[in-house]
Each structure stands twice: as structure tokens, then as C-alpha cells.
Design a protein around this motif. Structure first.
Motif, PDB file in Angstrom:
ATOM      1  N   ARG A   1      26.373  25.315  41.485  1.00  0.00           N
ATOM      2  CA  ARG A   1      27.643  24.579  41.587  1.00  0.00           C
ATOM      3  C   ARG A   1      28.796  25.510  41.937  1.00  0.00           C
ATOM      4  NH1 ARG A   1      28.663  20.189  37.049  1.00  0.00           N
ATOM      5  NH2 ARG A   1      30.387  19.811  38.454  1.00  0.00           N
TER       6      ARG A   1
ATOM      7  N   SER B   1      38.684  20.182  45.852  1.00  0.00           N
ATOM      8  CA  SER B   1      37.421  20.404  45.156  1.00  0.00           C
ATOM      9  C   SER B   1      37.564  20.619  43.656  1.00  0.00           C
ATOM     10  CB  SER B   1      36.699  21.614  45.772  1.00  0.00           C
ATOM     11  OG  SER B   1      37.330  22.824  45.404  1.00  0.00           O
TER      12      SER B   1
ATOM     13  N   LYS C   1      38.689  18.888  41.019  1.00  0.00           N
ATOM     14  CA  LYS C   1      38.286  17.855  40.067  1.00  0.00           C
ATOM     15  C   LYS C   1      36.785  17.589  40.099  1.00  0.00           C
ATOM     16  CE  LYS C   1      42.645  15.480  39.838  1.00  0.00           C
ATOM     17  NZ  LYS C   1      43.434  14.344  40.237  1.00  0.00           N
ATOM     18  N   ARG C   2      36.199  17.712  41.250  1.00  0.00           N
ATOM     19  CA  ARG C   2      34.803  17.335  41.379  1.00  0.00           C
ATOM     20  C   ARG C   2      33.826  18.506  41.223  1.00  0.00           C
ATOM     21  NH1 ARG C   2      32.526  13.093  45.555  1.00  0.00           N
ATOM     22  NH2 ARG C   2      32.182  11.884  43.717  1.00  0.00           N
ATOM     23  N   LEU C   3      34.144  19.650  41.796  1.00  0.00           N
ATOM     24  CA  LEU C   3      33.169  20.735  41.859  1.00  0.00           C
ATOM     25  C   LEU C   3      33.427  21.870  40.881  1.00  0.00           C
ATOM     26  CD1 LEU C   3      32.806  21.025  45.730  1.00  0.00           C
ATOM     27  CD2 LEU C   3      31.310  19.828  44.124  1.00  0.00           C
TER      28      LEU C   3
END
Length: 154
Positions: A83, A144, A146-148
Motif C-alpha cells: 500500500r 490519495s 484519504k484513500r491510500l
């Protein structure tokens, strides 16, 4: 806006300092090992700077992810590392392709010639290339986050 600027400086400035040193060392070594081969020096400078820059950022991202996971009683895993790498690819992918394969090496070949000064030309090339690099990189970073870059769902 000042909070964002501080955040970006905290994220990118240490990596930039390491990258400047590595860029100059890479170019200097290439000039010594392959005199007159400006393209080799430009590529060595570009990639040495990249290794230092992205190595620092990956290390920082891993440290932050590890902290987030430890706060939830979890460990840092190979999936966590994946990630982190994916977040860097999203943040820098397009900007880095254009930068490393075209813009930065070309500037690092031509600016030292035009200026008549190797180190000065390499530094100016680095800073000019950074301008075209950071606009898409910062936009991607913000998108990116918030998501990654959250590891509380892992």
C-alpha cells in the motif's frame, strides 16, 4: 493554505535536500568514470537523486503507517508495504515518468553546456525540472491521502 504549505514542506523538503546531494554526487561520479559522456552523467544524476528522494519518502510513509497500525494493535505487513508503494506510484507516477525519462535528463545535459558550468547547470536543471514535477505530484498526493494513506482499515 499555510497549513498545506507546511505539510508539503515537511513531506518534500528533507527528500529534496537528500536528492540534491545525491544528484551532484551521481553526476560527479559519472563525469569521472565516463568523461565527455554528458548523457551518462545526466542519467546518473537523475537516478541517484530519485533513489535518495523516493527512498526517503518511502521510509517516512512506512514509519507513519507502522505508527497507525501499532495504535490499532496491528503489525506492519507485506500488504502494508504494498500500500505504501502503491500510494507513491499514484502520487508520483505520471510526473515521474515525464520527469525522469525526458525533462530532467534533457535539462541536465543542456544547461551545463549553456551555462559553461557543470555543477551550476546540474543544480539549475534540477530546480527547473522540480517545477514541472511538483504540480501534478502535489495534486495526486492530496487526492490519495484519504484513500491510500490510511491504514486503519487494514
Amino acid at each position: 493554505m499555510t497549513a498545506k504549505l507546511r505539510e508539503w514542506l515537511r513531506r518534500y523538503l528533507p527528500a529534496e535536500v537528500l536528492s540534491v546531494v545525491a544528484t551532484l554526487v551521481g553526476a560527479g561520479l559519472a563525469w569521472r568514470l565516463a568523461p565527455g559522456q554528458e548523457w551518462w552523467a545526466a542519467l546518473a544524476a537523475t537516478w541517484a537523486g530519485n533513489v535518495a528522494y523516493f527512498g526517503w519518502l518511502l521510509g517516512q510513509d512506512m514509519r507513519l503507517a507502522r505508527r497507525q497500525l501499532q495504535a490499532r494493535g496491528r503489525g506492519y505487513t507485506l500488504r502494508s508495504f504494498g500500500r505504501n508503494v502503491r500510494a507513491l506510484v499514484v502520487e508520483f507516477g505520471l510526473a515521474e515518468l515525464l520527469d525522469s525519462l525526458l525533462i530532467r535528463p534533457a535539462l541536465m545535459v543542456w544547461l551545463p553546456r549553456w551555462l559553461g558550468h557543470r555543477a551550476g547547470g546540474i543544480l539549475l536543471a534540477k530546480f527547473l525540472a522540480d517545477v514541472t514535477f511538483y504540480l501534478p505530484a502535489i495534486i495526486s498526493y492530496e487526492l490519495s491521502k484519504k484513500r491510500l494513506r490510511r491504514f486503519d482499515d487494514e
